[in-house]
Design a protein around this motif. Structure first.
Motif, short mmCIF file in Angstrom:
data_model
loop_
_atom_site.label_atom_id
_atom_site.label_comp_id
_atom_site.label_asym_id
_atom_site.label_seq_id
_atom_site.Cartn_x
_atom_site.Cartn_y
_atom_site.Cartn_z
N GLY A 1 14.76 10.00 14.79
CA GLY A 1 14.30 8.89 13.94
C GLY A 1 15.19 8.71 12.72
O GLY A 1 14.69 8.35 11.64
N GLY A 2 16.48 9.00 12.88
CA GLY A 2 17.41 8.75 11.78
C GLY A 2 17.37 9.77 10.66
O GLY A 2 17.94 9.56 9.59
N GLN A 3 16.68 10.90 10.90
CA GLN A 3 16.71 11.95 9.87
C GLN A 3 16.83 13.33 10.49
O GLN A 3 16.66 13.49 11.70
CB GLN A 3 15.50 11.85 8.97
CG GLN A 3 14.18 11.90 9.70
CD GLN A 3 13.01 11.71 8.75
OE1 GLN A 3 13.11 11.93 7.56
NE2 GLN A 3 11.88 11.28 9.29
N ILE A 4 17.14 14.30 9.64
CA ILE A 4 17.18 15.69 10.11
C ILE A 4 15.75 16.12 10.41
O ILE A 4 14.86 15.94 9.58
CB ILE A 4 17.78 16.63 9.04
CG1 ILE A 4 19.22 16.22 8.71
CG2 ILE A 4 17.69 18.09 9.48
CD1 ILE A 4 20.25 16.52 9.77
N VAL A 5 15.53 16.67 11.59
CA VAL A 5 14.20 17.16 11.96
C VAL A 5 14.34 18.63 12.36
O VAL A 5 15.44 19.13 12.56
CB VAL A 5 13.61 16.34 13.13
CG1 VAL A 5 13.30 14.93 12.69
CG2 VAL A 5 14.55 16.35 14.34
N HIS A 6 13.20 19.30 12.45
CA HIS A 6 13.22 20.71 12.83
C HIS A 6 12.61 20.87 14.21
O HIS A 6 11.45 20.57 14.43
CB HIS A 6 12.43 21.55 11.83
CG HIS A 6 13.15 21.67 10.53
ND1 HIS A 6 12.87 22.63 9.61
CD2 HIS A 6 14.16 20.94 10.01
CE1 HIS A 6 13.67 22.49 8.57
NE2 HIS A 6 14.45 21.46 8.79
N ARG A 7 13.46 21.32 15.13
CA ARG A 7 12.97 21.69 16.44
C ARG A 7 13.21 23.18 16.58
O ARG A 7 13.64 23.85 15.64
CB ARG A 7 13.72 20.91 17.52
CG ARG A 7 13.69 19.39 17.32
CD ARG A 7 14.32 18.66 18.50
NE ARG A 7 14.37 17.22 18.26
CZ ARG A 7 15.51 16.54 18.01
NH1 ARG A 7 16.67 17.17 17.99
NH2 ARG A 7 15.48 15.25 17.81
N GLY A 8 12.93 23.73 17.77
CA GLY A 8 13.25 25.13 18.00
C GLY A 8 14.74 25.35 17.79
O GLY A 8 15.54 24.42 17.92
N ILE A 9 15.13 26.58 17.44
CA ILE A 9 16.53 26.87 17.15
C ILE A 9 17.41 26.48 18.34
O ILE A 9 17.19 26.92 19.46
CB ILE A 9 16.71 28.37 16.80
CG1 ILE A 9 16.08 28.65 15.43
CG2 ILE A 9 18.17 28.78 16.83
CD1 ILE A 9 16.03 30.12 15.06
N GLY A 10 18.36 25.60 18.10
CA GLY A 10 19.31 25.19 19.13
C GLY A 10 18.87 24.00 19.96
O GLY A 10 19.70 23.39 20.64
N ASP A 11 17.58 23.64 19.94
CA ASP A 11 17.11 22.55 20.80
C ASP A 11 17.73 21.23 20.36
O ASP A 11 17.52 20.79 19.23
CB ASP A 11 15.57 22.43 20.74
CG ASP A 11 14.88 23.64 21.34
OD1 ASP A 11 15.58 24.47 21.96
OD2 ASP A 11 13.66 23.76 21.17
N ASP A 12 18.44 20.58 21.27
CA ASP A 12 19.00 19.25 21.01
C ASP A 12 19.84 19.20 19.73
O ASP A 12 19.80 18.21 19.00
CB ASP A 12 17.88 18.20 20.89
CG ASP A 12 17.52 17.63 22.25
OD1 ASP A 12 18.41 17.59 23.12
OD2 ASP A 12 16.35 17.24 22.42
N ALA A 13 20.56 20.26 19.46
CA ALA A 13 21.37 20.29 18.24
C ALA A 13 22.70 19.58 18.48
O ALA A 13 23.35 19.79 19.51
CB ALA A 13 21.61 21.73 17.80
N VAL A 14 23.09 18.74 17.53
CA VAL A 14 24.39 18.08 17.57
C VAL A 14 25.35 18.97 16.81
O VAL A 14 25.16 19.24 15.63
CB VAL A 14 24.33 16.69 16.90
CG1 VAL A 14 25.70 16.02 16.93
CG2 VAL A 14 23.29 15.82 17.59
N ARG A 15 26.39 19.46 17.49
CA ARG A 15 27.26 20.45 16.85
C ARG A 15 28.52 19.78 16.34
O ARG A 15 29.23 19.12 17.08
CB ARG A 15 27.49 21.58 17.84
CG ARG A 15 26.12 22.14 18.22
CD ARG A 15 26.14 23.20 19.25
NE ARG A 15 26.56 24.46 18.68
CZ ARG A 15 26.31 25.63 19.27
NH1 ARG A 15 25.65 25.69 20.40
NH2 ARG A 15 26.74 26.74 18.73
#
Ligand SMILES: [Cu+2]
Length: 455
Positions: free
Chosen positions: A188-202
């Motif tokens: 949604g256009g902001q930093i969100v918190h998911r589980g560590i590594g889930d869907d992370a843009v590196r």
């Protein structure tokens, strides 16, 4: 990409937006902005605030320093004074830590116990000793309970103490690049918190797969820092080896050729890269699994290295660098610390206790050189870090390690143990500071302890 006519375009667009997909355009590699000291002083203001920044080529709302996902690199000389004004325009408290620097932990120096309230400000003054090790360090918040959130948002930048290659005439003038590794979870256009590594843009310097252009045979110094909160990076560069010069800001005694680099959360690797023949080569990070109680995440293409242009005669790389003192004969005492956690992973301990800033867990006399055994009694990886000093890793799971130099982060295997030798010999570090797991989610959930070095 071929779009099949049967798939309505609107659906495709919706699917792409749902995944906050990256931009199609390819960015050219850029170093972060630099603020350098002048006449022995570096002065600047770091303002922490939530704002819209560019992450991987798209606008994202994040809590950052100075309205940038990758704030300025601070470049200082040994002996300099760093005066940083931290302004807190966030809704949570914060503070500032200069990771890896052997500087005072007292007062308004590198004091992780300071609290800067929302709307408040703090003037820091950090005196870098004139004999400080040159290399790559970094700055980030260290406010217990908020570190993970704030670093995940992007609050981390580099600090370079100049002089790493100065003693080596053949290397002094090689081109250098800074590669700051950060991972963003965006929704949604902001930093969100998911589980560590889930869907992370590196990202590298906030960029998605930037292109690095280098001439055949050319040698470069790559200063690589994992300045994200929780992810491990396991790096390879197709068709190339890395020649490790320094680890965590500490120059090694000799150049160490490596096919891959393990860069744990918080760790830095400074390596020479000598370009192969013309072609295109991928800098990748591999898929990673931190254990049955931990996290699994896929690998990623981090950057594309384009070797092109007139060839350069490769310089001869030295085998030896400068001698580094082996501490194995200097140990004055021993202790063991234990990392553990509850089955649900929600509470993490050092020696069975969660962090309490008011309690002093370990007391050491200035001058001590201690061998610490760090045991991991959990089913996931942790990485040990201690402030103000560094250590020599002597053993991993009972296997003696060859001595090449020091570091300030070490990976602790699942149900395993590492042995390190930590010098508490520099008078500048007298005071109270902390040691902890540098997966910041773990630190925030309790895996941190205090230490006091006294005269
Ligand atoms: Cu941990």
């Amino acid at each position: 990409m071929k779009v099949r006519a049967a798939v309505p375009l609107a659906l495709l667009v919706a699917a792409l937006q749902a995944h906050d997909a990256g931009p199609a355009r390819r960015e050219r590699f850029r170093d972060p902005a630099v603020v350098a000291s002048r006449d022995g002083v570096l002065e600047m203001t770091l303002t922490a605030a939530r704002t819209t920044v560019d992450v991987a080529g798209r606008p994202v709302v994040a809590a950052v320093y100075n309205a940038s996902y990758v704030p300025p690199t601070l470049r200082v000389q040994p002996g300099d004074v760093v005066r940083l004004r931290l302004v807190n325009d966030l809704d949570d408290e914060t503070n500032l830590h200069t990771h890896g620097l052997s500087v005072s932990p007292l007062g308004n120096s590198d004091n992780a116990f300071l609290h800067v309230a929302p709307g408040g400000a703090q003037d820091y003054e950090i005196r870098i000793p004139s004999n400080h090790a040159p290399g790559l360090y970094w700055y980030h918040p260290h406010s217990h309970g908020h570190s993970d959130d704030q670093v995940r948002n992007g609050m981390s930048g580099a600090l370079i103490v100049e002089g790493l290659l100065d003693p080596f005439p053949e290397l002094r003038h090689v081109n250098e690049r800074l590669l700051l590794l950060k991972d963003a979870q965006i929704g949604g256009g902001q930093i969100v918190h998911r589980g560590i590594g889930d869907d992370a843009v590196r990202t590298v310097n906030g960029m998605l797969n930037p292109t690095i252009t280098i001439r055949p045979g050319e040698t470069e110094l790559w200063r690589i820092g994992n300045v994200g909160a929780d992810l491990y990076y396991l790096l390879t560069l197709d068709g190339h080896r890395f020649y490790e010069v320094a680890r965590d800001g500490h120059r090694l005694a000799r150049l160490v050729p490596k096919q891959q680099l393990l860069v744990e959360p918080g760790a830095r690797e400074e390596v020479l890269v000598q370009a192969a023949g013309p072609g295109t080569y991928a800098l990748r990070t591999a898929a990673f699994n931190t254990g049955p109680q931990g996290n699994q995440y896929p690998g990623a293409l981090l950057a594309t290295v384009h070797v092109a242009g007139p060839a350069v005669t490769p310089i001869a790389l030295p085998e030896q660098l400068l001698p580094v003192a082996d501490l194995r004969g200097a140990v004055t005492g021993r202790r063991t610390i234990v990392f553990s956690e509850t089955e649900d992973g929600d509470t993490l301990f050092i020696d069975g206790r969660t962090f309490d800033p008011g309690r002093t867990d370990t007391r050491v006399k200035l001058g001590a050189v201690e061998e610490w055994t760090i045991r991991n009694e959990s089913d996931e990886l942790h990485d040990f870090h201690i402030h103000q000093t560094r250590f020599q890793v002597t053993e991993v799971d009972g296997v003696p390690q060859p001595f090449v130099g020091y570091q300030d982060i070490v990976n602790v295997p699942v149900r395993g143990a590492v042995k390190v030798i930590i010098p508490f010999t520099d008078p500048v570090i007298v005071g109270r500071f902390v040691y902890h797991c540098h997966l910041l989610a773990h630190e925030d959930k309790g895996m941190m302890a205090t230490i006091e070095v006294t005269r």
